[in-house]
Design an enzyme around this catalytic site. Structure first.
Site, PDB file in Angstrom:
ATOM      1  CG  PHE A  11      -2.202   0.824   0.983  1.00  0.00           C
ATOM      2  CD1 PHE A  11      -3.010   0.653  -0.127  1.00  0.00           C
ATOM      3  CD2 PHE A  11      -2.560   1.800   1.918  1.00  0.00           C
ATOM      4  CE1 PHE A  11      -4.145   1.437  -0.326  1.00  0.00           C
ATOM      5  CE2 PHE A  11      -3.700   2.585   1.741  1.00  0.00           C
ATOM      6  CZ  PHE A  11      -4.491   2.400   0.615  1.00  0.00           C
ATOM      7  CB  THR A  99       5.467  -5.627  -2.733  1.00  0.00           C
ATOM      8  OG1 THR A  99       5.892  -6.588  -3.691  1.00  0.00           O
ATOM      9  CG2 THR A  99       4.235  -6.153  -2.009  1.00  0.00           C
ATOM     10  CD  GLU A 212      13.683   2.433  -9.643  1.00  0.00           C
ATOM     11  OE1 GLU A 212      13.511   1.467  -8.898  1.00  0.00           O
ATOM     12  OE2 GLU A 212      12.783   2.899 -10.364  1.00  0.00           O
ATOM     13  CG  ASP A 223      14.650   1.185 -14.047  1.00  0.00           C
ATOM     14  OD1 ASP A 223      13.862   0.480 -13.405  1.00  0.00           O
ATOM     15  OD2 ASP A 223      14.279   2.053 -14.862  1.00  0.00           O
ATOM     16  CE  LYS A 227      11.608   0.609 -16.259  1.00  0.00           C
ATOM     17  NZ  LYS A 227      11.918   2.030 -16.044  1.00  0.00           N
TER      18      LYS A 227
END
Ligand code: HSE
Length: 351
Positions: A11, A99, A212, A223, A227
């Site tokens: 959350f 998460t 990040e 990163d 991808k």
């Protein structure tokens, strides 16, 4: 009216943005999309967990106490994160996994998705780690169970690069792609073009919330490597692990390199690419490249992302848009749920 019971795992910003959209748009979705969302559980490592089979008021969730263990003060809440119980228990139809991204092996999010699919729940996620390390396994698991595993937001947040390639461009093969897939490094290169040094530009990107947690992942290309592996596997049918993608970031570019490029009608960009060779082998690369100003990626500035697909029948097709952001990524999760709804509706009509 179709109601999907959803459980939010994590959350942080993205699932909070999804809860905000549920609070504001459920009635609109009922009318325009043919379904609405009912949040029946939320779990977060820091906040704890809260469950209500009848549904939780998203406004109440957004006003919860965000101190550690804060969900323990809600009715039906506990200060511990009961991920396993929530993922495996009956109420949710769809698990929304948001998460943190673990760039080493995708855990614990991979385990969350595995639990969910084994418990016969659909899964949507924007978690790059999960998709880069375990998409093949989780897709196989989903298919075997007649379930959906959707992850548009794993690359370029809600900008629909995967769905555009797979659905809209169906019938023309994608032979390769090249893209600007990291907003922070693109922003930093732009600031360096305006005379700022690398470390000041990184600090500015951090202050603006683009980078990040560890900006090394942005600057050194790690990163983008995740991808590239995701897109190569998804669009080119490869089986690349992130470590198979050669990777160099932008930290070795000097101010002089940047200025020389500008003076010669070109500019440096951190480009993630993959290509299928004549032998059928797919090779993925992340590297700084000096692009002429005519190149479709050269004009992509700031934190915007873009991918140019090399297609068999149309040539180069470029899509540009946000590559990150809370609401932008929450939109990706919504688009995944729309895809699940379309699949279910088709299956029901055919039955
Ligand atoms: N830090 C990443 C970026 C976020 O700057 O693009 C999205 O993966």
């Amino acid at each position: 009216m179709t109601v999907y019971n959803i459980a939010l795992i994590g959350f942080g910003g993205v699932n909070r943005a999804l809860a905000e959209l549920v609070a504001k748009r459920n009635t609109l979705w009922e009318r325009e999309l043919g379904f609405c969302l009912n949040i029946v559980a939320v779990s977060d490592l820091r906040l704890g967990s809260v469950v209500s089979p009848d549904g939780l008021d998203p406004r109440m969730l957004l006003q919860a106490n965000f101190a550690p263990g804060g969900f323990g003060r809600l009715s039906g809440g506990r200060s511990q994160a009961d991920n396993e119980m929530i993922i495996k228990s009956a109420p949710p139809d769809i698990i929304v996994e948001a998460t943190f991204t673990n760039p080493k092996d995708g855990e614990p999010a991979v385990t969350h998705c595995r639990w969910a699919l084994k418990a016969r729940k659909h899964v949507v996620t924007a978690n790059k780690g999960v998709v880069a390390f375990a998409a093949h396994e989780l897709n196989t698991l989903a298919k075997a169970g007649g379930l959906s595993f959707e992850y548009e937001g794993a690359v370029m947040s809600g900008t629909p690069v995967m769905r555009m390639a797979e659905k809209t461009l169906i019938g023309t093969r994608v032979m390769g792609f090249e893209g600007i897939l990291n907003g922070t490094s693109n922003f930093v290169l732009g600031r360096m073009e305006h005379g700022m040094d690398l470390s000041s530009a990184i600090k500015e990107a951090q202050a603006l919330g683009y980078a990040e947690a560890d900006p090394t992942a942005d600057i050194e290309g790690h990163d983008v490597r995740l991808k590239v592996a995701i897109l190569a596997n998804e669009l080119l049918g490869a089986s690349l692990k992130p470590k198979d993608v050669a990777c160099e970031g932008i930290s070795r570019l000097s101010s002089q390199d940047i200025n020389t490029a500008i003076n010669e009608s070109s500019r440096w960009k951190l480009v993630g690419s993959a290509i299928r060779g004549k032998d059928g082998v797919v090779v993925g690369t992340v590297a700084p490249r000096r692009l002429s100003l005519q190149h479709p990626l050269a004009a992509v500035g700031g934190v915007t992302n873009a991918v140019s697909l090399d297609t068999e029948l149309l040539g180069s097709v470029t899509i540009a848009g946000p590559g990150a952001g809370r609401t932008e990524t929450a939109y990706a999760l919504l688009s995944d749920i729309v895809a699940i709804h379309a699949d279910r509706s088709k299956a029901t009509a055919a039955a």
